[in-house]
Design an enzyme around this catalytic site. Structure first.
Site, PDB file in Angstrom:
ATOM      1  N   GLU A   1      -0.475  11.711  12.849  1.00 15.02           N
ATOM      2  CA  GLU A   1       1.195  11.497  13.273  1.00 15.02           C
ATOM      3  C   GLU A   1       1.075  10.060  13.401  1.00 15.02           C
ATOM      4  O   GLU A   1       0.526   9.456  14.781  1.00 15.02           O
ATOM      5  CB  GLU A   1       2.128  12.668  14.117  1.00 15.02           C
ATOM      6  CG  GLU A   1       2.058  13.689  13.256  1.00 15.02           C
ATOM      7  CD  GLU A   1       2.445  14.501  13.551  1.00 15.02           C
ATOM      8  OE1 GLU A   1       3.926  13.855  14.697  1.00 15.02           O
ATOM      9  OE2 GLU A   1       2.550  16.006  13.886  1.00 15.02           O
TER      10      GLU A   1
ATOM     11  N   CYS B   1      -1.028  19.855  17.290  1.00 11.92           N
ATOM     12  CA  CYS B   1      -2.598  19.912  16.875  1.00 11.92           C
ATOM     13  C   CYS B   1      -3.153  20.432  18.470  1.00 11.92           C
ATOM     14  O   CYS B   1      -3.714  20.932  18.261  1.00 11.92           O
ATOM     15  CB  CYS B   1      -3.106  19.057  16.042  1.00 11.92           C
ATOM     16  SG  CYS B   1      -2.406  18.953  14.839  1.00 11.92           S
TER      17      CYS B   1
ATOM     18  N   THR C   1      -5.912  23.493   9.542  1.00 13.41           N
ATOM     19  CA  THR C   1      -6.711  24.736  10.737  1.00 13.41           C
ATOM     20  C   THR C   1      -6.795  26.260  11.177  1.00 13.41           C
ATOM     21  O   THR C   1      -6.095  27.337  11.254  1.00 13.41           O
ATOM     22  CB  THR C   1      -6.196  24.055  11.717  1.00 13.41           C
ATOM     23  OG1 THR C   1      -6.052  22.359  11.150  1.00 13.41           O
ATOM     24  CG2 THR C   1      -7.735  24.311  12.935  1.00 13.41           C
TER      25      THR C   1
ATOM     26  N   ARG D   1       7.249  18.634  18.596  1.00 13.41           N
ATOM     27  CA  ARG D   1       6.325  19.840  18.847  1.00 13.41           C
ATOM     28  C   ARG D   1       5.465  19.658  20.411  1.00 13.41           C
ATOM     29  O   ARG D   1       4.741  19.012  20.467  1.00 13.41           O
ATOM     30  CB  ARG D   1       5.256  20.338  17.683  1.00 13.41           C
ATOM     31  CG  ARG D   1       6.703  20.721  16.877  1.00 13.41           C
ATOM     32  CD  ARG D   1       5.478  21.275  15.635  1.00 13.41           C
ATOM     33  NE  ARG D   1       5.147  20.033  14.874  1.00 13.41           N
ATOM     34  CZ  ARG D   1       4.508  20.213  14.181  1.00 13.41           C
ATOM     35  NH1 ARG D   1       4.321  20.824  13.062  1.00 13.41           N
ATOM     36  NH2 ARG D   1       4.147  18.840  13.386  1.00 13.41           N
TER      37      ARG D   1
ATOM     38  N   LYS E   1      -2.589  23.532  20.543  1.00 12.82           N
ATOM     39  CA  LYS E   1      -2.401  24.812  19.452  1.00 12.82           C
ATOM     40  C   LYS E   1      -4.369  24.925  19.560  1.00 12.82           C
ATOM     41  O   LYS E   1      -4.504  25.957  19.468  1.00 12.82           O
ATOM     42  CB  LYS E   1      -1.996  24.727  18.880  1.00 12.82           C
ATOM     43  CG  LYS E   1      -1.984  24.422  16.893  1.00 12.82           C
ATOM     44  CD  LYS E   1      -1.591  24.808  16.232  1.00 12.82           C
ATOM     45  CE  LYS E   1      -1.808  24.434  15.066  1.00 12.82           C
ATOM     46  NZ  LYS E   1      -3.020  24.748  14.030  1.00 12.82           N
TER      47      LYS E   1
ATOM     48  N   LEU F   1      -5.926  13.475  10.070  1.00 11.41           N
ATOM     49  CA  LEU F   1      -4.322  12.379  10.215  1.00 11.41           C
ATOM     50  C   LEU F   1      -3.944  12.108  11.565  1.00 11.41           C
ATOM     51  O   LEU F   1      -4.024  13.784  12.001  1.00 11.41           O
ATOM     52  CB  LEU F   1      -3.722  12.484   8.566  1.00 11.41           C
ATOM     53  CG  LEU F   1      -3.416  13.690   8.832  1.00 11.41           C
ATOM     54  CD1 LEU F   1      -1.852  13.778   9.825  1.00 11.41           C
ATOM     55  CD2 LEU F   1      -2.401  13.485   7.291  1.00 11.41           C
TER      56      LEU F   1
ATOM     57  N   LYS G   1       4.343  11.729  21.238  1.00 11.71           N
ATOM     58  CA  LYS G   1       3.807  10.598  21.653  1.00 11.71           C
ATOM     59  C   LYS G   1       4.871   9.233  20.104  1.00 11.71           C
ATOM     60  O   LYS G   1       5.051   9.655  19.841  1.00 11.71           O
ATOM     61  CB  LYS G   1       2.216   9.809  20.698  1.00 11.71           C
ATOM     62  CG  LYS G   1       2.150  10.479  19.547  1.00 11.71           C
ATOM     63  CD  LYS G   1       0.645  10.239  18.625  1.00 11.71           C
ATOM     64  CE  LYS G   1       0.144  10.629  17.200  1.00 11.71           C
ATOM     65  NZ  LYS G   1      -1.119  10.219  16.800  1.00 11.71           N
TER      66      LYS G   1
HETATM   67  C1  UDX Z   1      -4.198  14.438  16.698  1.00 13.08           C
HETATM   68  C2  UDX Z   1      -5.358  14.759  16.206  1.00 13.08           C
HETATM   69  O1  UDX Z   1      -5.801  12.658  16.526  1.00 13.08           O
HETATM   70  C3  UDX Z   1      -6.078  14.472  14.552  1.00 13.08           C
HETATM   71  O2  UDX Z   1      -6.659  14.124  14.354  1.00 13.08           O
HETATM   72  C4  UDX Z   1      -5.500  15.782  14.495  1.00 13.08           C
HETATM   73  O3  UDX Z   1      -5.337  15.831  12.735  1.00 13.08           O
HETATM   74  C5  UDX Z   1      -4.272  16.058  14.637  1.00 13.08           C
HETATM   75  O4  UDX Z   1      -4.029  15.758  16.076  1.00 13.08           O
HETATM   76  P1  UDX Z   1      -1.521  14.017  16.796  1.00 13.08           P
HETATM   77  O5  UDX Z   1      -1.287  15.359  16.763  1.00 13.08           O
HETATM   78  O6  UDX Z   1      -0.926  13.334  15.704  1.00 13.08           O
HETATM   79  O7  UDX Z   1      -3.523  14.076  16.368  1.00 13.08           O
HETATM   80  O8  UDX Z   1      -1.778  13.333  17.650  1.00 13.08           O
HETATM   81  P2  UDX Z   1      -3.285  12.369  19.442  1.00 13.08           P
HETATM   82  O9  UDX Z   1      -2.266  10.493  18.395  1.00 13.08           O
HETATM   83  O10 UDX Z   1      -4.201  12.381  18.896  1.00 13.08           O
HETATM   84  O11 UDX Z   1      -2.449  12.217  20.111  1.00 13.08           O
HETATM   85  C6  UDX Z   1      -2.516  13.956  20.942  1.00 13.08           C
HETATM   86  C7  UDX Z   1      -1.798  13.768  22.209  1.00 13.08           C
HETATM   87  O12 UDX Z   1      -2.659  13.297  23.308  1.00 13.08           O
HETATM   88  C8  UDX Z   1      -0.769  12.297  22.257  1.00 13.08           C
HETATM   89  O13 UDX Z   1       0.567  13.729  23.348  1.00 13.08           O
HETATM   90  C9  UDX Z   1      -0.328  11.444  23.033  1.00 13.08           C
HETATM   91  O14 UDX Z   1       0.060  10.963  23.977  1.00 13.08           O
HETATM   92  C10 UDX Z   1      -1.552  12.221  24.345  1.00 13.08           C
HETATM   93  N1  UDX Z   1      -3.452  11.258  24.311  1.00 13.08           N
HETATM   94  C11 UDX Z   1      -3.578  10.753  23.544  1.00 13.08           C
HETATM   95  C12 UDX Z   1      -3.383  10.685  25.545  1.00 13.08           C
HETATM   96  O15 UDX Z   1      -2.447  11.485  26.550  1.00 13.08           O
HETATM   97  N2  UDX Z   1      -4.300   9.685  25.841  1.00 13.08           N
HETATM   98  C13 UDX Z   1      -4.705   9.226  24.966  1.00 13.08           C
HETATM   99  O16 UDX Z   1      -5.488   8.824  25.552  1.00 13.08           O
HETATM  100  C14 UDX Z   1      -4.833  10.036  24.218  1.00 13.08           C
END
Ligand code: UDX
Length: 432
Positions: free
Chosen positions: A154, A259, A122, A330, A262, A152, A323
Protein backbone atom coordinates in the site's frame (compact mmCIF):
# COMPACT_ATOMS: atom_id res chain seq x y z
CA UNK A 1 -6.71 -9.57 -23.98
CA UNK A 2 -10.06 -9.28 -22.27
CA UNK A 3 -9.87 -9.82 -18.54
CA UNK A 4 -12.25 -9.90 -15.60
CA UNK A 5 -11.00 -8.88 -12.19
CA UNK A 6 -13.26 -9.99 -9.36
CA UNK A 7 -13.04 -7.80 -6.26
CA UNK A 8 -12.58 -4.03 -6.20
CA UNK A 9 -10.32 -3.90 -3.14
CA UNK A 10 -6.65 -2.93 -3.13
CA UNK A 11 -5.35 -5.84 -5.15
CA UNK A 12 -8.31 -5.93 -7.55
CA UNK A 13 -8.34 -2.23 -8.37
CA UNK A 14 -4.60 -1.99 -8.84
CA UNK A 15 -4.59 -5.13 -11.02
CA UNK A 16 -7.47 -3.75 -13.10
CA UNK A 17 -5.84 -0.31 -13.39
CA UNK A 18 -2.46 -1.66 -14.46
CA UNK A 19 -3.68 -4.25 -16.97
CA UNK A 20 -6.00 -1.70 -18.60
CA UNK A 21 -3.13 0.81 -18.71
CA UNK A 22 -1.12 -1.83 -20.59
CA UNK A 23 -3.79 -1.96 -23.30
CA UNK A 24 -6.07 -4.80 -22.21
CA UNK A 25 -9.83 -4.56 -21.93
CA UNK A 26 -10.60 -5.04 -18.26
CA UNK A 27 -13.88 -5.55 -16.41
CA UNK A 28 -13.78 -5.12 -12.66
CA UNK A 29 -16.65 -6.87 -10.85
CA UNK A 30 -17.69 -6.29 -7.27
CA UNK A 31 -20.85 -7.21 -5.40
CA UNK A 32 -21.18 -3.83 -3.65
CA UNK A 33 -23.26 -1.58 -5.98
CA UNK A 34 -22.30 1.74 -4.30
CA UNK A 35 -18.63 0.95 -4.72
CA UNK A 36 -19.11 0.17 -8.41
CA UNK A 37 -21.20 3.33 -8.99
CA UNK A 38 -18.43 5.43 -7.42
CA UNK A 39 -15.71 3.69 -9.41
CA UNK A 40 -17.55 4.31 -12.68
CA UNK A 41 -17.00 8.00 -11.89
CA UNK A 42 -13.38 7.39 -10.96
CA UNK A 43 -13.97 7.58 -7.19
CA UNK A 44 -11.56 5.20 -5.43
CA UNK A 45 -12.88 4.14 -2.00
CA UNK A 46 -9.46 4.48 -0.31
CA UNK A 47 -6.32 6.60 -0.57
CA UNK A 48 -3.61 5.21 -2.85
CA UNK A 49 -1.25 7.53 -4.74
CA UNK A 50 -1.90 7.68 -8.56
CA UNK A 51 -4.61 5.00 -8.53
CA UNK A 52 -7.48 7.38 -9.18
CA UNK A 53 -5.63 8.95 -12.16
CA UNK A 54 -4.93 5.53 -13.66
CA UNK A 55 -8.55 4.48 -13.27
CA UNK A 56 -10.01 7.68 -14.70
CA UNK A 57 -7.64 7.61 -17.67
CA UNK A 58 -8.53 4.03 -18.57
CA UNK A 59 -12.27 4.52 -18.10
CA UNK A 60 -12.02 7.40 -20.60
CA UNK A 61 -9.98 5.26 -23.00
CA UNK A 62 -12.78 2.65 -22.82
CA UNK A 63 -10.40 -0.03 -21.62
CA UNK A 64 -11.67 -0.22 -18.03
CA UNK A 65 -15.26 -1.03 -17.03
CA UNK A 66 -16.90 -1.47 -13.64
CA UNK A 67 -19.90 -3.70 -13.10
CA UNK A 68 -21.75 -5.77 -10.51
CA UNK A 69 -22.60 -8.31 -13.21
CA UNK A 70 -20.47 -11.39 -13.81
CA UNK A 71 -22.69 -12.02 -16.81
CA UNK A 72 -21.55 -8.81 -18.44
CA UNK A 73 -17.86 -9.60 -18.11
CA UNK A 74 -16.94 -13.28 -17.57
CA UNK A 75 -18.26 -14.64 -20.91
CA UNK A 76 -15.96 -12.26 -22.81
CA UNK A 77 -12.89 -12.94 -20.70
CA UNK A 78 -10.03 -15.31 -21.29
CA UNK A 79 -8.63 -14.67 -17.81
CA UNK A 80 -10.58 -14.11 -14.60
CA UNK A 81 -8.46 -12.80 -11.74
CA UNK A 82 -9.92 -13.56 -8.32
CA UNK A 83 -8.89 -10.74 -5.99
CA UNK A 84 -11.39 -10.99 -3.15
CA UNK A 85 -10.50 -10.68 0.52
CA UNK A 86 -9.60 -13.67 2.69
CA UNK A 87 -9.98 -12.16 6.18
CA UNK A 88 -8.85 -14.08 9.25
CA UNK A 89 -11.22 -16.15 11.33
CA UNK A 90 -10.95 -16.28 15.12
CA UNK A 91 -8.57 -19.26 14.78
CA UNK A 92 -6.18 -17.35 12.50
CA UNK A 93 -7.25 -19.44 9.47
CA UNK A 94 -8.32 -17.55 6.36
CA UNK A 95 -12.06 -17.20 5.77
CA UNK A 96 -12.70 -18.42 2.23
CA UNK A 97 -16.39 -17.51 1.94
CA UNK A 98 -15.77 -14.69 -0.57
CA UNK A 99 -13.33 -16.78 -2.56
CA UNK A 100 -15.73 -19.67 -3.09
CA UNK A 101 -18.61 -17.29 -3.85
CA UNK A 102 -16.50 -15.51 -6.47
CA UNK A 103 -15.36 -18.75 -8.10
CA UNK A 104 -18.93 -20.08 -8.14
CA UNK A 105 -20.33 -16.93 -9.77
CA UNK A 106 -17.49 -17.00 -12.29
CA UNK A 107 -18.21 -20.63 -13.16
CA UNK A 108 -21.92 -19.95 -13.66
CA UNK A 109 -21.05 -17.44 -16.36
CA UNK A 110 -18.37 -19.23 -18.41
CA UNK A 111 -18.99 -18.93 -22.07
CA UNK A 112 -15.52 -18.65 -23.49
CA UNK A 113 -13.99 -21.75 -25.06
CA UNK A 114 -11.37 -21.74 -22.30
CA UNK A 115 -11.19 -19.64 -19.14
CA UNK A 116 -8.14 -19.30 -16.94
CA UNK A 117 -9.16 -18.61 -13.34
CA UNK A 118 -6.18 -16.97 -11.74
CA UNK A 119 -6.13 -16.56 -7.98
CA UNK A 120 -4.49 -13.41 -6.66
CA UNK A 121 -6.16 -13.59 -3.25
CA UNK A 122 -3.90 -15.06 -0.59
CA UNK A 123 -5.41 -18.46 0.09
CA UNK A 124 -4.26 -21.45 2.15
CA UNK A 125 -2.52 -24.36 0.51
CA UNK A 126 -4.56 -27.40 -0.48
CA UNK A 127 -7.84 -25.99 -1.76
CA UNK A 128 -7.28 -26.79 -5.44
CA UNK A 129 -9.59 -29.83 -5.47
CA UNK A 130 -12.44 -28.01 -3.76
CA UNK A 131 -12.11 -25.07 -6.15
CA UNK A 132 -12.16 -27.39 -9.18
CA UNK A 133 -15.19 -29.20 -7.83
CA UNK A 134 -16.98 -25.87 -7.32
CA UNK A 135 -16.41 -24.90 -10.94
CA UNK A 136 -17.36 -28.31 -12.30
CA UNK A 137 -20.68 -28.15 -10.49
CA UNK A 138 -21.68 -25.18 -12.67
CA UNK A 139 -19.64 -25.24 -15.87
CA UNK A 140 -19.01 -27.68 -18.65
CA UNK A 141 -16.67 -25.54 -20.77
CA UNK A 142 -12.91 -25.78 -20.44
CA UNK A 143 -11.12 -24.03 -17.60
CA UNK A 144 -7.91 -24.15 -15.62
CA UNK A 145 -6.73 -22.68 -12.35
CA UNK A 146 -3.51 -20.76 -11.80
CA UNK A 147 -2.07 -18.79 -8.92
CA UNK A 148 -0.46 -15.41 -9.49
CA UNK A 149 0.23 -13.92 -6.07
CA UNK A 150 0.40 -10.19 -5.57
CA UNK A 151 3.26 -8.48 -3.74
CA UNK A 152 2.17 -4.84 -3.93
CA UNK A 153 2.59 -2.58 -0.92
CA UNK A 154 0.00 0.00 0.00
CA UNK A 155 1.23 3.50 -0.74
CA UNK A 156 3.34 2.32 -3.69
CA UNK A 157 0.87 -0.14 -5.20
CA UNK A 158 0.96 1.10 -8.81
CA UNK A 159 4.74 1.34 -8.91
CA UNK A 160 5.07 -2.14 -7.33
CA UNK A 161 2.71 -3.66 -9.90
CA UNK A 162 4.25 -1.92 -12.91
CA UNK A 163 7.82 -2.70 -11.79
CA UNK A 164 7.74 -5.75 -9.52
CA UNK A 165 10.81 -7.68 -8.36
CA UNK A 166 9.21 -10.88 -9.59
CA UNK A 167 6.14 -12.32 -11.24
CA UNK A 168 5.13 -15.66 -9.84
CA UNK A 169 3.07 -17.90 -12.09
CA UNK A 170 1.69 -20.97 -10.38
CA UNK A 171 0.49 -23.50 -12.94
CA UNK A 172 1.88 -26.63 -14.50
CA UNK A 173 -0.27 -26.15 -17.60
CA UNK A 174 1.75 -24.88 -20.57
CA UNK A 175 -1.29 -23.12 -21.94
CA UNK A 176 -1.92 -21.26 -18.68
CA UNK A 177 1.75 -20.34 -18.37
CA UNK A 178 1.80 -19.01 -21.93
CA UNK A 179 -1.29 -16.85 -21.40
CA UNK A 180 0.03 -15.36 -18.16
CA UNK A 181 3.51 -14.78 -19.58
CA UNK A 182 1.98 -12.99 -22.55
CA UNK A 183 -0.21 -10.84 -20.31
CA UNK A 184 2.83 -9.79 -18.23
CA UNK A 185 5.13 -9.39 -21.26
CA UNK A 186 5.66 -5.64 -20.85
CA UNK A 187 6.14 -5.82 -17.08
CA UNK A 188 9.70 -6.20 -15.79
CA UNK A 189 10.83 -8.56 -13.03
CA UNK A 190 12.10 -12.10 -12.69
CA UNK A 191 9.67 -14.83 -13.80
CA UNK A 192 9.18 -17.66 -11.33
CA UNK A 193 7.12 -20.41 -12.87
CA UNK A 194 6.01 -23.18 -10.59
CA UNK A 195 3.04 -25.26 -9.45
CA UNK A 196 0.01 -23.74 -7.70
CA UNK A 197 1.00 -24.82 -4.19
CA UNK A 198 4.52 -23.46 -4.44
CA UNK A 199 3.17 -20.15 -5.77
CA UNK A 200 0.80 -19.85 -2.83
CA UNK A 201 3.57 -20.73 -0.41
CA UNK A 202 5.79 -18.03 -1.90
CA UNK A 203 3.21 -15.44 -0.88
CA UNK A 204 2.89 -16.65 2.72
CA UNK A 205 6.62 -17.15 3.08
CA UNK A 206 7.39 -13.73 1.58
CA UNK A 207 5.11 -11.85 3.98
CA UNK A 208 6.35 -13.99 6.87
CA UNK A 209 10.02 -13.22 6.25
CA UNK A 210 9.17 -9.50 6.16
CA UNK A 211 7.31 -9.82 9.47
CA UNK A 212 10.23 -11.84 10.86
CA UNK A 213 12.67 -9.08 9.95
CA UNK A 214 10.50 -6.48 11.67
CA UNK A 215 10.16 -8.58 14.83
CA UNK A 216 13.89 -9.28 14.79
CA UNK A 217 14.55 -5.53 14.63
CA UNK A 218 12.13 -4.99 17.52
CA UNK A 219 13.80 -7.71 19.62
CA UNK A 220 17.21 -6.12 19.01
CA UNK A 221 15.70 -2.75 19.97
CA UNK A 222 14.57 -4.13 23.33
CA UNK A 223 18.03 -5.58 23.95
CA UNK A 224 19.71 -2.32 22.93
CA UNK A 225 17.67 -0.45 25.52
CA UNK A 226 18.69 -2.85 28.24
CA UNK A 227 22.35 -2.73 27.20
CA UNK A 228 22.58 0.99 26.50
CA UNK A 229 23.28 0.52 22.78
CA UNK A 230 21.79 2.33 19.76
CA UNK A 231 19.56 0.05 17.65
CA UNK A 232 19.73 2.29 14.59
CA UNK A 233 23.52 1.91 14.44
CA UNK A 234 23.36 -1.79 15.25
CA UNK A 235 20.85 -2.50 12.46
CA UNK A 236 22.67 -0.22 10.03
CA UNK A 237 25.71 -2.37 10.74
CA UNK A 238 23.76 -5.59 10.28
CA UNK A 239 21.87 -4.41 7.19
CA UNK A 240 25.02 -3.17 5.45
CA UNK A 241 25.75 -6.82 4.76
CA UNK A 242 24.25 -7.37 1.31
CA UNK A 243 23.17 -10.87 2.29
CA UNK A 244 20.85 -9.29 4.86
CA UNK A 245 19.92 -5.81 3.57
CA UNK A 246 18.60 -2.88 5.59
CA UNK A 247 14.97 -2.97 4.50
CA UNK A 248 12.37 -4.15 7.02
CA UNK A 249 14.89 -3.84 9.83
CA UNK A 250 13.36 -0.68 11.27
CA UNK A 251 12.11 -1.10 14.83
CA UNK A 252 8.91 0.56 15.96
CA UNK A 253 5.51 -0.20 17.41
CA UNK A 254 5.16 -3.39 15.35
CA UNK A 255 3.88 -4.36 11.94
CA UNK A 256 0.21 -3.83 11.05
CA UNK A 257 -1.91 -3.59 7.92
CA UNK A 258 -4.10 -5.96 6.02
CA UNK A 259 -1.44 -8.55 5.17
CA UNK A 260 1.47 -9.15 7.51
CA UNK A 261 -0.47 -9.79 10.76
CA UNK A 262 -3.11 -11.95 9.10
CA UNK A 263 -0.72 -13.89 6.86
CA UNK A 264 1.63 -14.74 9.74
CA UNK A 265 -1.32 -16.14 11.73
CA UNK A 266 -2.68 -17.95 8.68
CA UNK A 267 0.73 -19.47 7.95
CA UNK A 268 0.94 -20.77 11.54
CA UNK A 269 -2.55 -22.29 11.05
CA UNK A 270 -1.52 -23.83 7.71
CA UNK A 271 1.56 -25.31 9.40
CA UNK A 272 -0.67 -26.83 12.06
CA UNK A 273 -2.85 -28.32 9.33
CA UNK A 274 0.22 -30.01 7.85
CA UNK A 275 1.40 -31.14 11.28
CA UNK A 276 4.11 -28.49 11.63
CA UNK A 277 4.46 -26.38 14.75
CA UNK A 278 5.67 -23.04 13.35
CA UNK A 279 7.45 -21.85 16.50
CA UNK A 280 9.45 -19.21 14.67
CA UNK A 281 6.34 -17.40 13.48
CA UNK A 282 4.67 -17.76 16.86
CA UNK A 283 7.60 -15.84 18.32
CA UNK A 284 7.37 -13.28 15.50
CA UNK A 285 3.71 -12.66 16.32
CA UNK A 286 4.33 -12.54 20.04
CA UNK A 287 7.22 -10.04 19.73
CA UNK A 288 4.99 -7.91 17.53
CA UNK A 289 2.25 -7.84 20.17
CA UNK A 290 4.78 -7.01 22.90
CA UNK A 291 5.78 -3.81 21.10
CA UNK A 292 2.46 -2.20 22.02
CA UNK A 293 3.11 -2.86 25.71
CA UNK A 294 6.71 -1.65 25.37
CA UNK A 295 5.51 1.60 23.83
CA UNK A 296 2.84 2.14 26.50
CA UNK A 297 5.46 1.55 29.21
CA UNK A 298 7.62 4.25 27.67
CA UNK A 299 4.71 6.68 27.74
CA UNK A 300 4.04 5.77 31.36
CA UNK A 301 7.65 6.29 32.37
CA UNK A 302 7.91 9.58 30.44
CA UNK A 303 4.74 11.27 31.69
CA UNK A 304 3.14 9.12 34.36
CA UNK A 305 5.40 10.06 37.27
CA UNK A 306 6.84 7.43 39.64
CA UNK A 307 3.69 5.34 39.53
CA UNK A 308 3.34 5.53 35.76
CA UNK A 309 -0.14 6.92 36.26
CA UNK A 310 -1.69 8.30 33.08
CA UNK A 311 -5.03 9.35 34.57
CA UNK A 312 -5.93 12.83 33.35
CA UNK A 313 -2.74 13.15 31.27
CA UNK A 314 -3.21 14.62 27.78
CA UNK A 315 -1.40 12.76 25.01
CA UNK A 316 -1.09 13.71 21.33
CA UNK A 317 -0.90 10.79 18.91
CA UNK A 318 0.66 11.83 15.61
CA UNK A 319 -0.25 9.31 12.92
CA UNK A 320 -2.92 6.61 13.00
CA UNK A 321 -2.59 4.68 9.70
CA UNK A 322 -0.56 1.46 9.93
CA UNK A 323 2.11 3.12 7.80
CA UNK A 324 2.52 6.39 5.83
CA UNK A 325 0.92 7.07 2.44
CA UNK A 326 -2.22 5.14 3.17
CA UNK A 327 -5.52 5.75 4.97
CA UNK A 328 -5.71 2.08 5.92
CA UNK A 329 -6.48 1.37 9.57
CA UNK A 330 -6.68 -2.41 9.27
CA UNK A 331 -4.70 -3.91 12.15
CA UNK A 332 -3.03 -0.55 12.74
CA UNK A 333 -1.02 -0.59 16.00
CA UNK A 334 -2.56 2.85 16.74
CA UNK A 335 -5.90 1.19 17.57
CA UNK A 336 -4.47 -0.89 20.40
CA UNK A 337 -2.33 2.00 21.62
CA UNK A 338 -5.25 4.45 21.70
CA UNK A 339 -7.50 1.95 23.50
CA UNK A 340 -4.81 1.12 26.00
CA UNK A 341 -4.16 4.79 26.77
CA UNK A 342 -7.84 5.60 27.21
CA UNK A 343 -8.27 2.52 29.42
CA UNK A 344 -5.61 4.10 31.62
CA UNK A 345 -7.81 7.23 31.63
CA UNK A 346 -5.49 9.41 29.59
CA UNK A 347 -7.05 12.02 27.27
CA UNK A 348 -5.93 11.33 23.71
CA UNK A 349 -5.94 13.78 20.81
CA UNK A 350 -4.91 12.35 17.45
CA UNK A 351 -4.09 13.56 13.99
CA UNK A 352 -3.35 11.69 10.75
CA UNK A 353 -3.01 13.30 7.30
CA UNK A 354 -5.20 10.66 5.59
CA UNK A 355 -6.64 8.09 7.97
CA UNK A 356 -8.90 10.23 10.21
CA UNK A 357 -12.20 9.16 8.66
CA UNK A 358 -11.35 5.48 8.88
CA UNK A 359 -9.90 5.95 12.36
CA UNK A 360 -13.09 7.55 13.64
CA UNK A 361 -14.93 4.35 12.79
CA UNK A 362 -12.58 2.09 14.74
CA UNK A 363 -11.24 4.20 17.62
CA UNK A 364 -13.72 5.64 20.06
CA UNK A 365 -13.15 7.81 23.14
CA UNK A 366 -10.41 9.94 21.63
CA UNK A 367 -10.47 13.42 20.07
CA UNK A 368 -9.30 14.24 16.58
CA UNK A 369 -7.39 17.42 15.74
CA UNK A 370 -7.28 19.30 12.43
CA UNK A 371 -3.48 19.20 12.19
CA UNK A 372 -0.38 18.09 14.07
CA UNK A 373 0.19 21.41 15.83
CA UNK A 374 -3.41 21.55 17.10
CA UNK A 375 -3.08 17.98 18.35
CA UNK A 376 -0.02 18.73 20.47
CA UNK A 377 -1.34 22.03 21.90
CA UNK A 378 -1.44 21.69 25.68
CA UNK A 379 -0.42 18.02 25.55
CA UNK A 380 1.82 16.40 28.15
CA UNK A 381 3.65 14.48 25.42
CA UNK A 382 3.81 14.04 21.68
CA UNK A 383 3.67 10.39 20.57
CA UNK A 384 4.89 9.47 17.08
CA UNK A 385 2.77 6.58 15.82
CA UNK A 386 3.16 6.74 12.01
CA UNK A 387 6.23 8.09 10.25
CA UNK A 388 4.50 10.53 7.88
CA UNK A 389 7.12 12.83 6.28
CA UNK A 390 5.37 15.97 7.60
CA UNK A 391 6.00 14.87 11.19
CA UNK A 392 9.72 14.54 10.52
CA UNK A 393 9.66 18.09 9.18
CA UNK A 394 7.83 19.63 12.14
CA UNK A 395 9.08 22.92 13.52
CA UNK A 396 10.41 21.68 16.87
CA UNK A 397 10.72 25.15 18.38
CA UNK A 398 7.05 25.76 17.66
CA UNK A 399 6.16 22.28 18.94
CA UNK A 400 7.98 22.93 22.20
CA UNK A 401 6.03 26.14 22.77
CA UNK A 402 2.69 24.43 22.09
CA UNK A 403 3.25 21.36 24.24
CA UNK A 404 2.57 21.57 27.96
CA UNK A 405 5.65 19.44 28.58
CA UNK A 406 8.46 19.01 26.04
CA UNK A 407 8.31 15.22 25.83
CA UNK A 408 8.51 13.09 22.68
CA UNK A 409 7.89 9.35 22.68
CA UNK A 410 8.95 8.37 19.20
CA UNK A 411 7.43 5.03 18.22
CA UNK A 412 9.10 5.15 14.78
CA UNK A 413 12.50 6.66 15.53
CA UNK A 414 11.89 9.55 13.13
CA UNK A 415 13.84 12.13 15.12
CA UNK A 416 17.53 12.39 15.78
CA UNK A 417 17.77 12.03 19.59
CA UNK A 418 20.70 14.47 19.78
CA UNK A 419 18.86 17.22 17.85
CA UNK A 420 15.65 16.98 19.84
CA UNK A 421 17.50 16.85 23.15
CA UNK A 422 19.42 19.99 22.13
CA UNK A 423 16.04 21.65 21.51
CA UNK A 424 15.22 20.90 25.13
CA UNK A 425 12.99 17.86 24.73
CA UNK A 426 12.93 14.72 26.80
CA UNK A 427 13.15 12.04 24.13
CA UNK A 428 12.33 8.34 24.23
CA UNK A 429 12.80 6.34 21.04
CA UNK A 430 12.63 2.64 20.31
CA UNK A 431 15.91 0.91 21.17
CA UNK A 432 18.17 3.94 21.47
C1 UDX B 1 2.90 -6.01 2.75
C2 UDX B 1 4.01 -6.56 1.85
O1 UDX B 1 5.15 -5.70 1.93
C3 UDX B 1 3.53 -6.70 0.41
O2 UDX B 1 4.54 -7.29 -0.39
C4 UDX B 1 2.27 -7.57 0.38
O3 UDX B 1 1.76 -7.67 -0.94
C5 UDX B 1 1.21 -6.99 1.32
O4 UDX B 1 1.75 -6.83 2.64
P1 UDX B 1 1.85 -3.60 3.21
O5 UDX B 1 0.84 -4.25 4.06
O6 UDX B 1 1.42 -2.52 2.27
O7 UDX B 1 2.62 -4.67 2.31
O8 UDX B 1 2.91 -2.95 4.22
P2 UDX B 1 4.48 -3.01 4.43
O9 UDX B 1 5.13 -1.89 3.73
O10 UDX B 1 5.02 -4.35 4.17
O11 UDX B 1 4.56 -2.73 6.00
C6 UDX B 1 3.92 -3.61 6.92
C7 UDX B 1 4.06 -3.14 8.32
O12 UDX B 1 5.37 -3.35 8.80
C8 UDX B 1 3.75 -1.67 8.56
O13 UDX B 1 2.97 -1.54 9.73
C9 UDX B 1 5.11 -1.03 8.77
O14 UDX B 1 5.06 0.10 9.59
C10 UDX B 1 5.86 -2.17 9.44
N1 UDX B 1 7.31 -2.10 9.25
C11 UDX B 1 7.85 -2.28 8.01
C12 UDX B 1 8.14 -1.87 10.35
O15 UDX B 1 7.68 -1.70 11.48
N2 UDX B 1 9.50 -1.84 10.14
C13 UDX B 1 10.05 -2.03 8.91
O16 UDX B 1 11.28 -2.00 8.83
C14 UDX B 1 9.20 -2.24 7.81
Amino acid sequence: MTITVVGAGYVGLVTAAVFSELGNKVYCVDVVPEKIEGLKKGIVPFFEPSLSEFITRNIKAKRLFFTTSYKESVPKSQIVFICVGTPPKESGEADLTYLFAAVEETAKNFNHGYTLITIKSTIPIGFEDQLEATVKKHASSKFEFASCPEFLREGTAIEDTMHPDRIVIGSTSQKAQKILLELHASISGERIITDIRSAQLIKYAANSILATKVSFANAIAVLCERMGADVEKVLAGVGADRRVGRSFLYPGIGYGGSCLPKDVLAFIAIGRHFDYDFQLLQAVDSINNDQIENFINKVKSAVGGKEGNLKGVKLAMLGLAFKPNTDDMRDAPSIKIANHLTDLEATVVAYDPQAMDNAKRVIKNIKFAKDAYSAITGADAMLIITEWPQFREMDLKKAKKLLKKPIIVDGRNIFNPKTVKEEGFTYLGMGR
